[in-house]
Design an enzyme around this catalytic site. Structure first.
Site, PDB file in Angstrom:
ATOM      1  CB  ALA B  95      42.144  39.871  37.481  1.00  0.00           C
ATOM      2  CE  LYS B  96      44.814  32.770  40.027  1.00  0.00           C
ATOM      3  NZ  LYS B  96      43.720  32.410  39.185  1.00  0.00           N
TER       4      LYS B  96
END
Lengths: 272, 272
Positions: B95-96
Site C-alpha cells: 500500500a506504500k
C-alpha cells in the site's frame, strides 16, 4: 480545475480555506449513526454549512478506507455530491500515494479520473517515475509532499543533501519533471519562516498548508512568506472545523468556525 | 505471523517466494469477466495453483482501489480466502502508506487489524511518527521502503546525507524507533551489490525484494549478499507469474512458473 480558476474562486469567495474531511465514525454525532450512510450524511451537512467560506475540500482517504467497502461508498457519494452541488469547489484526495510507474498510474486513474478529484497528495520518496503518472491529466494536479507539519519531518526532510535540505532537493528536482506545471506542494505551517526560501525555488506553485491553528502555525506568517500575487495558498483546517461541536447543530457551528477563518483570510487578501 | 514462523515456513516449503497479486481487470482471461467477482476468482485460481511454491502473497492495493467498491470487496474476499484456506501463508498489503500519526494509525488499523494482513508497506518520507503506528501490533510488521527497484530511486534515495545515502539514513534512523523489531524493508534487487552494505546496518531484518527477473536482478546475487542464517528474504514476483498465460489454464501455468522459482530458491537454501 486549473490553478487560474482556483485563484478566481479564491478572490470571489475571499477565502483560501480548505476543509479537511477526516471523518472518524467514532467522532460524529451519535444520532447520525442511525442513517444508512452516517459518514456521507455528516459530510453533506458539513459541506452545506461551510461551502460559502471555503474553496476546497480534502477527504483524508485513510478515514474512508478504515470503513472498508462502506467507507469507499461514502467517499464516492461525497465526491459526487461535491461535483453535482458545488462544481466550483476544488477537491483534494489526501492519499499520500506513490509507487512504481504502473502502480502510480493506477492510483492516478482512481483518484483523478474515476473519482474525478482535482488533485491527489503524493509522496516523493520513489522519485520521478512514481510521480509523473499523476501529472498527465489536464486540469488536474499532484500535490507533492515537501515539508510536512509533523515532528517526523525532521528525520529526513530537513537533512542536508549537498548543502541543502532534502525537501529543497525535492522541490528543485520535481520542477524538472514532465508536466511539472501540474505540481502543487504540501508545506507545513509550523515552519512559516521556511516559506521564504521555498518561494525562491517555486515562486508560482500553489502550496497546501496544513497545521494552521491546531498544530501551531500562524495564518499571518504563512501569508507574509508564502502568498503570491495569485495567492498560491490553500490553508487547510480539519478537526477544528468538523469536530467543533458534537451537538445536533454541529454543522452550523462548523460553518461559524469556517467563517471566522474566511474573515481572517479576507483580511490577508486585502494586503495583496 | 512472527519472523520466526515465517522462517519456519520458508525452510518447510524450501521457498522464499512472494507472489504479487497486481490484478488488472484488463489483463485477466476474458472468460472470467462473466463471474460475479472476476478479480477474486482470478486470485483464487492463482492462489490454489501457486500456494505450494510460495510463502507469501502481496496484493498491490492500487489495483483493487482502481475498481472502487468492487475492488475493495475483491480485496476483502482474497485476504479472507487466504486466512481461511491457507493460514500458513504470510500476507503483505502493498500500500506504500504513510501520513501524520493519527492518519497512519487509521491505515495501520485498516490493513493490520480489520483486514488482518501480516504486514503493510510504508513510505518513510514523513519520519518516525508516520511509521511507528504501524509497529504497534503483535506479530505484525511494517515493511519500510528503503531502496526501491525503480529508476526514480536515484532521485532521492541514493543522494548523500552526511556522507551516506538517504536510504542508509532511513535504515539507521528507523532502527531507533519504538518496536523497530517489527520492521522489514523493501530493497530492490536491481542493486544486489548494495545488499552487502545494507546487511551491515540491518543484519537480521527480513527484506522484501522486488525486481528479480523482470526488472533484471539475479536471484543468486540477492542471496549471496542478502541471505542470513534465518534466510531473511522474501523475493517477489508478480506479472511473470500471474500473467504467464491468458489461456484457460493460466493458473496451472502460473503454478509451473512459481515452481521454477521455488526450485531455484531451494538450491540457494541448500547453500546455507
Amino acid at each position: 480545475m486549473s490553478p487560474q480558476e482556483l485563484t478566481e474562486q479564491i478572490f470571489k469567495k475571499q477565502s483560501f480555506l480548505c476543509v479537511g474531511l477526516d471523518v472518524d465514525i467514532d467522532r460524529i454525532p451519535t444520532y447520525l449513526l442511525s442513517e444508512d450512510d452516517p459518514i456521507f450524511e455528516f459530510n453533506r451537512a458539513i459541506i452545506d454549512a461551510t461551502h460559502k467560506f471555503c474553496v476546497a475540500y480534502k477527504p483524508n482517504i485513510a478515514f474512508y478506507e478504515a470503513n472498508g467497502v462502506e467507507g469507499w461508498q461514502a467517499l464516492e457519494k461525497t465526491i459526487n455530491y461535491l461535483h453535482h452541488e458545488y462544481p466550483e469547489i476544488y477537491t483534494i484526495a489526501d492519499a499520500k500515494r506513490g509507487d512504481i510507474g504502473n502502480t502510480s498510474r493506477m492510483y492516478a486513474k482512481t483518484f483523478l479520473q474515476d473519482l474525478g478529484f482535482d488533485s491527489v497528495t503524493v509522496a516523493p520518496y520513489m522519485g520521478k517515475d512514481s510521480v509523473e503518472p499523476f501529472l498527465e491529466f489536464d486540469n488536474r494536479q499532484a500535490i507533492l509532499l515537501a515539508l510536512t507539519s509533523n515532528e517526523g519531518a525532521f528525520d529526513f526532510q530537513t537533512q542536508q543533501i549537498d548543502g541543502e535540505e532534502l525537501y529543497k532537493k525535492v522541490l528543485k528536482t520535481s520542477k524538472t519533471w514532465k508536466n511539472s506545471e501540474n505540481l502543487m506542494y504540501v508545506v507545513g505551517a509550523t515552519k512559516a519562516e521556511f516559506l521564504k526560501e521555498i518561494r525562491e525555488i517555486i515562486p508560482e506553485n500553489f502550496l497546501l498548508v496544513p497545521g494552521v491553528g491546531a498544530q501551531g502555525g500562524k495564518l499571518e506568517d504563512v501569508c507574509k512568506y508564502g502568498m503570491t500575487k495569485n495567492v498560491g495558498l490553500l490553508v487547510n483546517s480539519s478537526r477544528k472545523i468538523i469536530y467543533a461541536s458534537e451537538s445536533s447543530n454541529f454543522a452550523e457551528i462548523a460553518g461559524a468556525k469556517a467563517e471566522v477563518l474566511q474573515q481572517q483570510m479576507a483580511e490577508e487578501l486585502r494586503k495583496l
